[in-house]
Every structure is written in C-alpha cells, then in structure tokens.
Enzyme design. Structure first.
Site, short mmCIF file in Angstrom:
data_model
loop_
_atom_site.label_atom_id
_atom_site.label_comp_id
_atom_site.label_asym_id
_atom_site.label_seq_id
_atom_site.Cartn_x
_atom_site.Cartn_y
_atom_site.Cartn_z
CB CYS A 1 -1.88 -14.40 -48.06
SG CYS A 1 -3.09 -15.21 -49.11
CB CYS B 1 -5.43 -13.03 -48.74
SG CYS B 1 -4.89 -14.70 -48.41
CG ASP B 2 -3.70 -9.43 -47.83
OD1 ASP B 2 -4.93 -9.49 -47.61
OD2 ASP B 2 -2.85 -9.80 -47.00
#
Ligand SMILES: Cc1cc2nc3c(=O)[nH]c(=O)nc-3n(C[C@H](O)[C@H](O)[C@H](O)COP(=O)(O)OP(=O)(O)OC[C@H]3O[C@@H](n4cnc5c(N)ncnc54)[C@H](O)[C@@H]3O)c2cc1C
Length: 300
Positions: free
Chosen positions: A133, A136-137
């Site tokens: 992701c 997200c990261d």
C-alpha cells in the site's frame, strides 16, 4: 440475537452502496465491517476515474460515503462475520465477533486483498520494507530508493505517487509490456525518477533487520530500502465456500442480478467473478444487488 431484513457483509464501495439503496427502500439492515467504511478505498492515494471526482483521495471518498449513510439514518457496525448457517425456516444465522444476527437475505461485499509473490523475505520483511500500500507506507520512504513490482493500473499509479516522495523508483514487470492504461504508461515514461526493468521477476527480498536489496531472476541485485508489491488480488471469499459457487480462483459466481447459486444470497464488487474490479463497478454491483434483494424480500 437480533433480526434484520438483510445483512451486508463488508462496507467497501459495494457494501455501502447496497446499504444506501436498501435503507432508501425502507428495510431494516445491518452493515458489518470490522474496519469501518471504505474497504480498499483507504489504500488509494488518488482516484481519477470515478465520475464526478477529477481527483479524489480514497479516504475522503470513504468519509463522504459514510456521511451519506449517516444522513440516511444508517451506520456501519465494527463487526467481523465469523460464520453463516441456514436456519430451518429458510433464514440465515450469522455469528459475529459481537452477537448473533438472524436475517432473510445476505449481500456479500467482502472484496479482495493483495496477492503475495511468495518469495523468500516477503513475509519476514512485511512492515520492514515490504508493503502492499503506497498510500499507507509511501511517506516512510521519503528520499529513499524503492522497487515497485507489477504492470497494472495500481502498480503504475503507485509508482508515480512514490516518485513524488522517493529519490528513485525501480519498476519491475515480468512482461515486456505494461497492462496499465496508456495514460499511466505515458506518465511513467515521462517521469525521470522511474526506471523500468521489463521481463524480470523478483526472486528474493534481502536484508538483516530491514530490506536492503532485492534480487531479480536476470541475476541483477538492486539496492533498495523498500519494495511495493502490486501483482493482483485474491477474493475474500473463504467464509462462503460451502454456501455459494465460486470459480477456480475463489471469486463468487453471480448472474447479472448479482444472484449467487444460493437463494437469498447476493454478491457484489471485487469478491465476485467480474470483468473489472474498480470503485465504479463495485458501486454499480452494490446497487444491482440491493434491487435484487428488494425483489427477493418482497416475494419471499
Ligand atoms: C492500492 C489500490 C489502488 C486502487 N486504485 C483504484 C482507482 O484508482 N480507481 C478505482 O476505481 N479503483 C481502484 N482500486 C480498486 C478499488 O478500491 C476496488 O475495486 C473497490 O474498493 C472494491 O470495492 P468492494 O466494496 O468490492 O470491496 P473492498 O473495497 O475490498 O471492501 C471489502 C470490505 O469487506 C470487509 N470484510 C471482509 N471480510 C469480512 C467479514 N468476514 N466480515 C465483515 N466485513 C468483512 C473488509 O474489511 C473490507 O472493508 C484500487 C485498489 C487498491 C488496493
């Protein structure tokens, strides 16, 4: 135990749309999802192909979905469905991590999850350089070098997103051409921070505490701080394997009305065997499933 007309399992785009339609038809529903509203939307940085939104952030669209649900007097329950049984009078009994629910009909909208490469280092370094992701990261890899694996829309979109943050992005694809839309391929070509390595597979992810490099099957080892894997999805359908027919990859088989092989059970969105898995198709499926549920509940 409580009773509702219909249960919707999953509150991604498909499930939320079904909930909106069923609520407006006037049914008593339960919309269940342990993660709240959004599903995979929460992993999307920017959506440019959902009509009405030139450039939407996934989490913002999820917030708007939830607002609309709340406006209609409905809300998601943070609940995981654990099992489903058929009752003697033709209803369904759902056991969840919170309570038991009896219902006349079910819409399965449990979506899909990223698939894994299944190579050495992938599990060991998950969260320590291995990610599925970018939204997200990605920020953890600011000014660092990363590898992106895949050749579809998600891989190229996220490579472009990562190029805004990272010092260098190496895009590795097993074929000699990308599958992604041409507009994305053109953008990748014009992004000088992205270097493409075609006809290559990642065979191992290496490091001590964290990822330091990845090895390809052409013998090359690329020094990198992270690897983002976007090589496809698998359906979240295990729970329904004894209830509905599935194809050989586990996607639930439906007809055009979103009816499954089991009367009273409908499926919508990424979990079903469909030609395209996108927000717009998931919402469309959710609407059709709700209309079919309305017909089923009215006649049974
Ligand atoms: C990184 C990324 C980028 C993407 N980019 C785009 C894009 O640009 N444009 C686009 O149109 N699409 C994009 N997509 C695809 C899009 O997000 C999906 O097609 C869409 O979210 C599918 O919706 P869904 O409702 O079918 O399932 P999902 O969004 O997968 O939601 C399913 C929900 O079901 C819940 N669930 C699962 N099992 C249970 C259970 N047992 N009990 C209760 N709840 C359960 C899960 O928690 C989840 O919230 C992208 C996806 C990803 C991952």
């Amino acid at each position: 135990m409580r009773n509702v007309d219909a249960v919707i399992i999953g509150a991604g785009p498909a499930g939320v749309t079904s909930a909106i339609y069923l609520k407006r038809y006037g049914y008593e529903i339960a919309l269940l999802d342990p993660m709240g509203v959004g599903g995979q939307l929460m992993m999307i940085n920017e959506i440019e192909n959902y009509p009405g939104f030139k450039n939407a952030k996934g989490f913002k669209l999820a917030q708007d979905f939830e607002e609309q649900l709340n406006f209609l007097g409905s809300e998601v329950e943070y609940t995981l469905v654990k099992s489903i049984e058929k009752t003697e009078d033709g209803k369904f009994l759902l056991k969840t991590d919170v309570d038991d629910i009896e219902t006349r009909g079910i819409i399965i909208a449990t979506g899909a999850k990223h698939s894994k490469l299944g190579i050495p280092g992938e599990d060991k370094f998950e969260g320590k350089g291995v990610s599925y992701c970018a939204t997200c990261d990605g920020p953890f890899f600011k000014n660092k070098k990363v590898v992106v694996v895949g050749g579809g829309d998600t891989a190229l979109t996220d490579a472009l997103y990562l190029a805004k943050l990272c010092s260098e992005v190496i895009l590795v694809h097993r074929r000699d051409q990308f599958r992604a839309q041409k507009i994305l391929q053109d953008r990748v070509k014009n992004e000088e921070k992205i270097k493409c390595v075609m006809k290559a597979n990642v065979v191992s992810i290496n490091g001590e505490e964290k990822v330091t490099s990845v090895t390809l099957d052409n013998g090359e080892t690329i020094q990198a701080d992270g690897i983002f894997i976007f090589t496809g999805i698998v359906p979240t359908s295990e729970l329904f394997k004894d209830l509905t027919e599935m194809d050989n990859r586990g996607f639930i088989i439906t007809n055009g009305k979103m009816e499954t092989s089991h009367k009273g059970i409908f499926a919508a969105g990424d979990v079903r065997n469909t030609a395209l898995r996108q927000v717009v198709t998931a919402t469309g499926d959710g609407a059709v499933a709700a209309a079919s549920m309305d017909e089923y509940l009215s006649n049974n």
